[in-house]
Design a protein around this motif. Structure first.
Motif, short mmCIF file in Angstrom:
data_model
loop_
_atom_site.label_atom_id
_atom_site.label_comp_id
_atom_site.label_asym_id
_atom_site.label_seq_id
_atom_site.Cartn_x
_atom_site.Cartn_y
_atom_site.Cartn_z
N ILE A 189 34.06 38.58 44.26
CA ILE A 189 35.54 38.02 44.17
C ILE A 189 35.84 38.12 42.91
N SER A 207 36.64 41.75 41.94
CA SER A 207 38.04 41.92 42.48
C SER A 207 39.09 41.24 41.96
N GLU A 218 40.69 38.02 49.25
CA GLU A 218 39.69 37.31 48.45
C GLU A 218 39.68 35.92 48.82
#
Length: 324
Positions: free
Chosen positions: A157, A160, A188
């Motif tokens: 996460i 990202s 996310e």
């Protein structure tokens, strides 16, 4: 699928028991420490009942199970624990319910699909000697691997969101980039929420094992270490929630800015076209004596006045910087 795992030379050795089910017998080997059942069939449940004297209910992994029935002990000594384990894939991240039954020094696990945490533990237990000593070690190592798997998902996460930050916080974010950013942020955020739920469920299960006094001193210390790892993950999930909210607000803010630019164009155009419209409406009135008729330059003067009335607001707006 049904797999039986025993300890051989300090390592976890597993095998499929399909042939044993067909022969209706279990080979003479040390008592298994772990019996893992993935979407078990009626024949496999009947084999477990026959070989181990344990009845597996059909609704053991139902999601609508009451919270009070997640951790309990039967009168015959069966210890039941139901936990959620995370699957972080690119399609649909999800939490999968797993039912554990600890009975007669054997751990029975039932789940609907294969789990990455289970594969990780099987790989480690085959390669690392003395990693597992009994069935309770299997359960603790599963929760330990689950916490580690959640930490890896949190790192994903972070990566990202860094990519989303690079695209959102740059100059000139258009609607397409903002839409892609919102989609990535929502994905996310969903995964982060599932991780938080997963670690909360793991904390409850480990705490139950500690309160039930089923662990020895070494296992109790390992359980405390798992809880400390989970506590460290909580702060990361909280930080990620804050970061996600910031990126969401920033993206929505850029969308509003782009929309305001469009509205500004119409506002400027409407203000600039108001004076010539007024002039045209005045000259279009029914006068008794029309000045355009008496004056040969009447119509050119009116047209010039309309053009000047349009140019004046644009010059003023440009001087104020409102057209940028």
């Amino acid at each position: 699928m049904l797999n039986v795992f025993t300890l051989e030379s300090g390592r976890l050795a597993g095998r499929s028991v399909q042939e044993e089910i067909e022969r209706l017998t279990l080979p003479e080997k040390p008592r298994p420490v772990w019996v893992d059942m993935e979407a078990p069939t009626a024949e496999e449940k009947a084999w477990v009942a026959r070989e181990f004297g344990l009845s597996i209910p059909d609704n053991i992994v139902d999601d609508d199970l009451e919270e009070s029935a997640r951790f309990y002990e039967e009168d015959n000594g069966e210890l039941h624990i139901r936990s959620d384990f995370l699957i972080d894939d690119d399609v649909t991240p999800r939490n999968v319910r797993v039912a554990f039954i600890l009975w007669r020094q054997t751990l029975f696990s039932v789940h609907a699909e294969d789990l990455p945490v289970f594969r990780l533990l099987r790989l480690r237990a085959r390669r690392i000697p003395s990693l597992i000593d009994d069935a309770k070690d299997v359960l603790l190592k599963l929760y330990d691997a689950d916490a580690e798997y959640s930490a890896d998902a949190l790192e994903g996460i972070y990566d990202s969101l860094e990519a989303v930050s690079a695209s959102v916080l740059k100059q000139g974010v258009n609607d397409q980039a903002a839409s892609a950013a919102l989609s990535a942020i929502a994905k996310e955020e969903d995964l982060n929420g599932r991780i938080r739920r997963n670690v909360m469920d793991t904390r409850r299960a480990v705490s139950f094992m500690m309160r039930s006094r089923m662990l020895n001193a070494e296992q109790f210390e390992e359980a405390r270490q798992i809880l400390r790892d989970i506590d460290s993950l909580d702060s990361h999930t909280t930080f990620l929630f804050d970061k996600i909210n910031f990126l969401m607000n920033a993206t929505v803010g850029f969308i509003n800015i782009n929309q305001n630019k469009i509205i500004k164009i119409f506002s400027v155009a409407s203000v600039a076209l108001l004076p010539p419209t007024l002039i045209a409406s005045i000259y279009g009135m029914n006068f008794r004596f029309m000045p355009e008729v008496e004056w040969s330059y009447g119509y050119p003067f009116a047209l010039g006045l309309m053009v000047a009335s349009v140019a004046a607001p644009f010059i003023y707006f440009r001087h104020k910087g409102w057209l940028r």
